[in-house]
Design an enzyme around this catalytic site. Structure first.
Site, PDB file in Angstrom:
ATOM      1  N   SER A 103       0.847  -1.190   0.000  1.00 32.03           N
ATOM      2  CA  SER A 103       0.000   0.000   0.000  1.00 32.03           C
ATOM      3  C   SER A 103       0.885   1.243   0.000  1.00 32.03           C
ATOM      4  O   SER A 103       2.104   1.172   0.199  1.00 32.03           O
ATOM      5  CB  SER A 103      -0.903   0.014   1.247  1.00 32.03           C
ATOM      6  OG  SER A 103      -0.107   0.138   2.421  1.00 32.03           O
ATOM      7  N   TYR A 104       0.264   2.399  -0.190  1.00 35.26           N
ATOM      8  CA  TYR A 104       0.998   3.661  -0.308  1.00 35.26           C
ATOM      9  C   TYR A 104       1.889   3.905   0.914  1.00 35.26           C
ATOM     10  O   TYR A 104       3.088   4.153   0.803  1.00 35.26           O
ATOM     11  CB  TYR A 104       0.000   4.797  -0.484  1.00 35.26           C
ATOM     12  CG  TYR A 104       0.605   6.160  -0.697  1.00 35.26           C
ATOM     13  CD1 TYR A 104       1.244   6.481  -1.890  1.00 35.26           C
ATOM     14  CD2 TYR A 104       0.513   7.147   0.283  1.00 35.26           C
ATOM     15  CE1 TYR A 104       1.787   7.738  -2.105  1.00 35.26           C
ATOM     16  CE2 TYR A 104       1.056   8.410   0.073  1.00 35.26           C
ATOM     17  CZ  TYR A 104       1.695   8.696  -1.114  1.00 35.26           C
ATOM     18  OH  TYR A 104       2.227   9.937  -1.321  1.00 35.26           O
TER      19      TYR A 104
END
Length: 284
Positions: A103-104
């Site tokens: 994820s980011y």
């Protein structure tokens, strides 16, 4: 310079290189040119790829995501890294599998940890020990049936040293306490602007190797200077802490979207993006 058709091929080939289950193959002796261009295409340059736009969803940040953001900002405030280095590490050096698999915020903290180890602010063994300690405290991987026990003990007290501004400390990280002055402020000479508002310019097709902030979809495309913004370091220098490199004028360039994507349905829509002087050349 690649033609629009070749650029589209590079985009599509790059999309096919996203992590997936493939049949096994040996390393090739020869690589087709389009695939080579896709391989060296920096991972984070995803603008213009097929499958856009993605669905946007509102999401409440979790506590760990907020903690990651704060940690990375504090590291920047302390002068350990700048925005371009951070982006290079978490969005490109991480590699394609982790880029698409994390994820980011997970990419952010991976980049932060790698930076701290690379610059000797913390040793890899210290980092591994601290992770083991946290895992034990949280009960993560408490039972690993069928797996060997980790050789890294979960020690109750792991001393993690960071830079405190003591310039006498022996280390490769070279960030003293700069006080109120931002450590990433450029010190090199400021180059004069070559273009003015209204000038027609073409974005150069320089090799996209290791890191870039100039999108693939604008390479070799012609636009118009819409504004002059500010002089600053170019990303390729700032991302590697070359603060004494020359500073160049940045410009906002306006493109017709129909020129960027042949299938775009509207004639008059435009797109604006920012580039340093070195990426632009005059168009007669």
């Amino acid at each position: 310079m690649p033609s629009p058709t070749e650029t589209r091929q590079i985009f599509e080939t790059g999309t096919h290189l996203m992590p997936a289950i493939h049949k096994e193959q040996d390393w090739p002796y020869e690589v087709p040119h389009i695939r080579y261009e896709a391989y060296i295409w920096p991972t984070h340059d995803v603008g213009g790829q097929p499958c856009a736009p993605q669905i946007f969803e509102e999401k409440e940040d979790e506590d760990w995501e907020n903690n990651v953001y704060i940690t990375c900002e504090v590291l920047g405030f302390r002068g350990l890294w700048n925005a371009e280095e951070r982006r290079r590490r978490y969005a490109n050096d991480i590699g394609m599998t982790l880029y698409y698999g994390f994820s980011y915020n997970a990419r952010w903290i991976w980049g932060a940890a790698k930076m701290l180890v690379d610059k000797n602010y913390v040793s890899l063994l210290e980092l591994q020990g601290k992770i083991a300690e946290v895992r034990q405290r949280l009960g993560v991987n408490a039972e690993r049936a069928g797996h060997a026990t980790s050789s890294i003990g979960a020690r109750p007290h792991v001393k993690v040293t960071t830079n405190t501004g003591n310039t006498n400390k022996t280390r490769t990280g070279k960030r003293p306490d700069y006080g109120p002055k931002a450590p990433w402020d450029g010190t090199g000479a400021i180059q004069p602007a070559r273009f003015k508002v209204g000038d027609r310019v073409r974005v150069k097709d320089l090799p996209a190797i290791f890191y870039t902030r100039t999108q693939m979809y604008v390479r070799n495309m012609t636009g118009t200077i819409a504004a002059l913004t500010y002089p600053d370091l170019v990303p390729a220098d700032e991302a590697w802490d070359r603060y004494d490199a020359p500073q160049e004028q940045y410009y906002i360039v306006r493109f017709k979207q129909k020129d960027l994507w042949a299938e775009y349905p509207f004639e008059n829509d435009t797109l604006q993006s920012e580039y340093p002087d070195m990426w632009l050349e005059a168009v007669d």
